[in-house]
Design a protein around this motif. Structure first.
Motif, PDB file in Angstrom:
ATOM      1  N   GLN A   1      15.478  74.579  80.373  1.00  0.00           N
ATOM      2  CA  GLN A   1      14.533  73.981  79.423  1.00  0.00           C
ATOM      3  C   GLN A   1      13.161  74.659  79.524  1.00  0.00           C
ATOM      4  O   GLN A   1      12.459  74.788  78.525  1.00  0.00           O
ATOM      5  CB  GLN A   1      14.405  72.470  79.621  1.00  0.00           C
ATOM      6  CG  GLN A   1      13.778  71.822  78.392  1.00  0.00           C
ATOM      7  CD  GLN A   1      13.557  70.313  78.516  1.00  0.00           C
ATOM      8  OE1 GLN A   1      13.103  69.826  79.542  1.00  0.00           O
ATOM      9  NE2 GLN A   1      13.872  69.585  77.458  1.00  0.00           N
TER      10      GLN A   1
ATOM     11  N   LEU B   1      16.744  64.204  86.828  1.00  0.00           N
ATOM     12  CA  LEU B   1      16.243  64.882  85.623  1.00  0.00           C
ATOM     13  C   LEU B   1      14.789  64.488  85.368  1.00  0.00           C
ATOM     14  O   LEU B   1      13.949  65.328  85.037  1.00  0.00           O
ATOM     15  CB  LEU B   1      17.102  64.538  84.405  1.00  0.00           C
ATOM     16  CG  LEU B   1      18.570  64.982  84.447  1.00  0.00           C
ATOM     17  CD1 LEU B   1      19.293  64.548  83.179  1.00  0.00           C
ATOM     18  CD2 LEU B   1      18.686  66.495  84.618  1.00  0.00           C
TER      19      LEU B   1
ATOM     20  N   LEU C   1      11.851  67.095  83.390  1.00  0.00           N
ATOM     21  CA  LEU C   1      12.479  67.423  82.105  1.00  0.00           C
ATOM     22  C   LEU C   1      12.050  66.398  81.062  1.00  0.00           C
ATOM     23  O   LEU C   1      11.833  65.222  81.374  1.00  0.00           O
ATOM     24  CB  LEU C   1      13.999  67.445  82.263  1.00  0.00           C
ATOM     25  CG  LEU C   1      14.493  68.666  83.055  1.00  0.00           C
ATOM     26  CD1 LEU C   1      15.840  68.409  83.688  1.00  0.00           C
ATOM     27  CD2 LEU C   1      14.576  69.862  82.135  1.00  0.00           C
TER      28      LEU C   1
ATOM     29  N   ILE D   1      14.853  63.234  76.811  1.00  0.00           N
ATOM     30  CA  ILE D   1      16.263  63.121  77.232  1.00  0.00           C
ATOM     31  C   ILE D   1      16.852  61.789  76.778  1.00  0.00           C
ATOM     32  O   ILE D   1      16.254  60.728  76.973  1.00  0.00           O
ATOM     33  CB  ILE D   1      16.401  63.184  78.767  1.00  0.00           C
ATOM     34  CG1 ILE D   1      15.587  64.344  79.347  1.00  0.00           C
ATOM     35  CG2 ILE D   1      17.860  63.294  79.178  1.00  0.00           C
ATOM     36  CD1 ILE D   1      15.581  64.372  80.862  1.00  0.00           C
TER      37      ILE D   1
ATOM     38  N   LEU E   1      19.209  66.884  75.910  1.00  0.00           N
ATOM     39  CA  LEU E   1      17.803  67.262  76.031  1.00  0.00           C
ATOM     40  C   LEU E   1      17.384  67.751  74.647  1.00  0.00           C
ATOM     41  O   LEU E   1      18.084  68.591  74.060  1.00  0.00           O
ATOM     42  CB  LEU E   1      17.643  68.426  77.021  1.00  0.00           C
ATOM     43  CG  LEU E   1      17.420  68.104  78.501  1.00  0.00           C
ATOM     44  CD1 LEU E   1      18.503  67.233  79.078  1.00  0.00           C
ATOM     45  CD2 LEU E   1      17.285  69.382  79.316  1.00  0.00           C
ATOM     46  N   ASN E   2      16.281  67.214  74.150  1.00  0.00           N
ATOM     47  CA  ASN E   2      15.802  67.613  72.826  1.00  0.00           C
ATOM     48  C   ASN E   2      16.809  67.250  71.728  1.00  0.00           C
ATOM     49  O   ASN E   2      17.187  68.100  70.911  1.00  0.00           O
ATOM     50  CB  ASN E   2      15.529  69.132  72.835  1.00  0.00           C
ATOM     51  CG  ASN E   2      14.664  69.575  71.686  1.00  0.00           C
ATOM     52  OD1 ASN E   2      13.997  68.763  71.056  1.00  0.00           O
ATOM     53  ND2 ASN E   2      14.695  70.857  71.384  1.00  0.00           N
TER      54      ASN E   2
END
Ligand SMILES: C[S@@+](CC[C@H](N)C(=O)[O-])C[C@H]1O[C@@H](n2cnc3c(N)ncnc32)[C@H](O)[C@@H]1O
Length: 270
Positions: A175, A202, A207, A210, A234-235
């Motif tokens: 990421q 995470l 990060l 999520i 993610l994203n």
């Protein structure tokens, strides 16, 4: 490497991952710009559910075989594709079916026999490249792609006891290198402690953005039994949480025991 996906193809966990994968592919191909897809742990592409490995475990009987007899509309797109594609499609074949002429797919498979079978299954399509390489290593080597738009499916076999840690450790630099990427990582649910620890790792790794979509065939209380599975995004594309809830609800309706169900939860903010 003992894990062979041919023994598990079509099970409830495969259908969960693939139904969400199909939605993700539709969402990401709605915009005209080219898309790169990286399937880090690709398997062999197509599976004969009537052949010995699948028959021996009979896992598809609790998954795709039920859905092919009928399921609610949120699963229609996925089920229609499975029917159209003939021999039961794994992730590379589903992704390939939804690529447009300008999109690309890179598949990594580490098992020497499986990569040969996968090459044959995907032969002749200039949009698809098969790599005999470690899928985690490929995250560093193949990202960011020139397209700057990508879906990255990470579907490890979870044979190694530290696979959750490996996954969390791989997602952080990925990421950081390529924050625009949409990462979808599959994980098993047997009891809740490992997945809770994974989500926490995470978050602690810093990060961002999520969502976890989790499906429980039954209450996850037995460390020795695969009772559920999750896909951490993610994203996630716009609309993922609502769509995942509908898809998992429809799946639970057909595949879960009374103690089962689903959850879609945000693990970290944008
Ligand atoms: C769960 S299966 C993949 C199923 C596939 N994604 C699908 O949905 O159809 C995991 C695959 O990863 C392969 N594998 C194991 N370790 C790997 C590694 N380090 N890099 C790439 N592939 C690996 C296994 O041989 C197996 O085929």
């Amino acid at each position: 490497m003992n894990y062979r996906h041919a023994f598990h193809a079509g099970n409830f966990a495969d259908t969960m991952k693939h139904a969400l994968l199909v939605w993700l592919m539709r969402a990401l191909t709605a915009k005209p710009k080219p898309l790169f897809v990286l399937d880090t742990h690709a398997g062999i592409g197509r599976y004969d559910l009537k052949a010995e490995p699948a028959r021996r475990t009979n896992e598809a009987a609790g998954g795709i075989e039920i859905l092919l007899k009928g399921a609610a509309p949120p699963l229609d797109d996925y089920i229609k594709l499975v029917r159209q594609l003939g021999l039961y499609p794994g992730s590379p074949v589903l992704i390939q079916a939804l690529l447009r002429p300008t999109d690309r797919l890179a598949c990594c498979e580490w098992h020497p026999e499986d990569v040969r079978v996968l090459r044959r299954a995907m032969a002749g399509d200039p949009r698809v490249h098969i790599h005999h390489r470690d899928g985690y290593e490929a995250l560093g080597a193949l990202l960011p792609p020139p397209e700057r738009r990508a879906l990255i499916l990470i579907d490890p076999p979870f044979e190694a006891p530290d696979e959750f840690d490996r996954l969390a450790a791989a997602l952080k630099p990925a990421q950081a290198r390529f924050p625009q990427g949409v990462y979808a990582a599959w994980y098993p649910l047997k009891h809740r402690a490992p997945s809770r620890g994974f989500h926490e790792n995470l978050r602690l790794a810093g990060l961002r953005d999520i969502v976890a979509a989790e499906f429980f065939r039954a209450e996850p209380t037995d460390p020795a039994r695969l009772t559920g599975c999750g896909l951490v995004l993610l994203n996630p594309p716009y609309g993922f949480e609502a769509a995942a809830s509908e898809i998992l609800d429809a799946l639970a309706d057909r595949l879960a025991e009374p103690s089962g169900g689903f959850a879609v939860s945000r693990i970290a903010d944008e």
